[in-house]
Design an enzyme around this catalytic site. Structure first.
Site, mmCIF file in Angstrom:
data_model
loop_
_atom_site.group_PDB
_atom_site.id
_atom_site.type_symbol
_atom_site.label_atom_id
_atom_site.label_comp_id
_atom_site.label_asym_id
_atom_site.label_seq_id
_atom_site.Cartn_x
_atom_site.Cartn_y
_atom_site.Cartn_z
ATOM 1 N N ASP A 49 0.841 -1.202 0.000
ATOM 2 C CA ASP A 49 0.000 0.000 0.000
ATOM 3 C C ASP A 49 0.871 1.243 0.000
ATOM 4 O OD1 ASP A 49 -2.616 1.476 0.495
ATOM 5 O OD2 ASP A 49 -1.387 2.155 2.189
ATOM 6 N N TYR A 54 2.640 9.921 1.121
ATOM 7 C CA TYR A 54 3.730 9.306 1.868
ATOM 8 C C TYR A 54 5.083 9.754 1.319
ATOM 9 C CZ TYR A 54 -0.123 6.235 3.297
ATOM 10 O OH TYR A 54 -1.310 5.733 3.763
ATOM 11 N N LYS A 80 -3.543 5.882 -3.648
ATOM 12 C CA LYS A 80 -4.666 6.715 -3.217
ATOM 13 C C LYS A 80 -4.780 7.975 -4.072
ATOM 14 C CE LYS A 80 -3.974 4.876 1.405
ATOM 15 N NZ LYS A 80 -2.624 4.300 1.185
ATOM 16 N N GLY A 220 -2.552 1.139 10.889
ATOM 17 C CA GLY A 220 -2.456 1.761 12.207
ATOM 18 C C GLY A 220 -2.686 0.805 13.351
ATOM 19 N N ASN A 223 -1.343 1.867 16.461
ATOM 20 C CA ASN A 223 -1.746 3.245 16.771
ATOM 21 C C ASN A 223 -0.568 4.218 16.714
ATOM 22 O OD1 ASN A 223 -4.394 2.159 18.860
ATOM 23 N ND2 ASN A 223 -4.652 3.490 17.104
ATOM 24 N N SER A 224 0.183 4.145 15.625
ATOM 25 C CA SER A 224 1.331 5.030 15.366
ATOM 26 C C SER A 224 2.513 4.790 16.293
ATOM 27 C CB SER A 224 0.925 6.510 15.434
ATOM 28 O OG SER A 224 -0.073 6.812 14.501
ATOM 29 N N GLY A 225 2.512 3.698 17.033
ATOM 30 C CA GLY A 225 3.697 3.340 17.810
ATOM 31 C C GLY A 225 3.465 3.026 19.267
ATOM 32 N N ILE A 226 2.395 3.535 19.842
ATOM 33 C CA ILE A 226 2.182 3.344 21.269
ATOM 34 C C ILE A 226 1.984 1.877 21.636
ATOM 35 C CG2 ILE A 226 -0.314 3.753 21.137
ATOM 36 C CD1 ILE A 226 -0.067 5.179 23.859
ATOM 37 N N LEU A 227 1.413 1.082 20.716
ATOM 38 C CA LEU A 227 1.207 -0.340 20.987
ATOM 39 C C LEU A 227 2.410 -1.189 20.549
ATOM 40 C CD1 LEU A 227 -2.576 -0.757 20.109
ATOM 41 C CD2 LEU A 227 -1.512 -0.904 22.367
ATOM 42 N N ALA A 228 3.408 -0.535 19.990
ATOM 43 C CA ALA A 228 4.659 -1.236 19.687
ATOM 44 C C ALA A 228 5.666 -1.031 20.809
ATOM 45 C CB ALA A 228 5.242 -0.746 18.363
ATOM 46 N N PRO A 230 5.210 1.266 24.295
ATOM 47 C CA PRO A 230 4.618 2.309 25.141
ATOM 48 C C PRO A 230 5.672 2.961 26.046
ATOM 49 C CG PRO A 230 4.028 0.135 25.972
ATOM 50 C CD PRO A 230 4.756 -0.080 24.679
#
Length: 325
Positions: A49, A54, A80, A220, A223-228, A230
């Site tokens: 994608d 980007y 897109k 996502g 969520n842009s990194g927080i779940l990778a 924290p």
């Protein structure tokens, strides 16, 4: 790698998102971009994608340079429409999100003619004769123009056989419902609205898509990194995460550690467990991140973790969990 159907297309259940290859948050070298794409290919990824946004054309150019080396029918590519890249009159200020980019900057244009120009320019940057999926990108404030202009153009392209699938790519789950009711779409790329921290898509979008056989390309997921990872300064939805989100992410991370698993594995497998999700689109900026993402999709997550996640009501009760927990 598992393969699924997206309308007339055969796709891998994991895809590579190219926003990081366009320099999202930090520059990426040509060599790292090429190595990232090569590793994804070697690990079986066949869905890619991209978008003019980007890296302001950089991601499309890098992706096209790699895919031109492959047999055209061996992969599926989506890009897109809705933004045209134009050089500003003066010097281009550094963008808030994309680093190390060309001088051009995006200008919204959801008109029929603007979309047709966007497709031509994307194909030129990619160096390809066609793409498989076209998505209207971020039409949050342009609903009417998207329906009467952009989607009219995409339907013409699909009817002509130029593309196989059309839809929208958005960071919200409400407007895609309106699009699905107004336009015969094939799929949506939904970013950040079905994760361990946000299950808003369960309310209306996912049930509608399942009923109408509309595929979900899910981005996502971290969520842009927080779940990778924290930590202080982590991003949520491309912005610095607030204290409440950090607390929830840390609670999930602590639960993972107690069950001897990893937050990234839980986050990814949670998303892939929903039957509405066709492709998990994961961004990566180097070969190691690609390999790690694939490993997280396969890592064993104990049933006891999912049971406690459910018991502690850390996710919406309507969300299916891996293994039917």
């Amino acid at each position: 790698m598992k393969r699924l159907r997206l309308g007339a297309l055969d796709v891998t259940s994991i895809g590579l998102g190219s926003a990081p290859l366009g320099g999202l948050f930090a520059p990426v070298s040509d060599a790292d971009a090429e190595a990232t794409l090569a590793r994804a290919w070697a690990l079986g990824v066949r869905f890619f994608d991209t978008a003019p946004l980007y890296g302001f054309g950089l991601a499309e150019r890098r992706l096209g340079a790699f895919l031109r080396q492959q047999k055209r029918d061996s992969y599926v590519i989506s890009t897109k429409v809705g933004r045209l890249l134009r050089a500003p009159d003066g010097a281009a200020a550094e963008d808030e999100h994309y680093k190390g980019t060309p001088r051009e900057r995006p200008v919204f244009d959801f008109s029929h003619d603007g979309v047709m120009r966007s497709v031509e320019e994307s194909l030129e940057r990619l160096g390809l004769d066609r793409v498989d999926v076209l998505l209207v990108h971020d039409p949050d404030d342009h609903y009417d123009e998207a329906v009467t202009g952009a989607f009219r153009a995409l339907q013409r392209l699909r009817e002509a056989g130029t593309v196989k699938a059309i839809g929208a790519g958005m960071n919200q789950s409400e407007m895609p419902v309106r699009f699905a009711e107004a336009v015969p779409v094939d799929c949506f790329l939904l970013a950040g609205r079905y994760t361990l921290l946000d299950q808003g898509a369960l309310e209306a979008l996912f049930p509608l898509c399942q009923a109408r056989n509309i595929g979900i390309l899910l981005g996502g997921i971290y969520n842009s990194g927080i779940l990778a990872n924290p930590r202080t300064g982590a991003k949520f939805n491309y912005q610095d995460a607030d204290a409440a989100l950090m607390a929830r992410a840390l609670e999930l991370d602590e639960l993972c550690r107690r069950h001897d698993t990893e937050l990234k594995a839980a986050a990814l497998q949670f998303c892939m467990a929903h039957p509405a999700v066709t492709v998990a689109v994961l961004g990566a900026r180097n070969a190691g991140e690609v390999a790690d993402n694939i490993a997280m999709s396969e890592k064993a997550v104990p049933a006891a973790f999912w049971q406690e996640l459910r018991a502690r009501k850390l996710v919406d009760a309507r969300a299916p969990l891996p293994g039917g927990t």
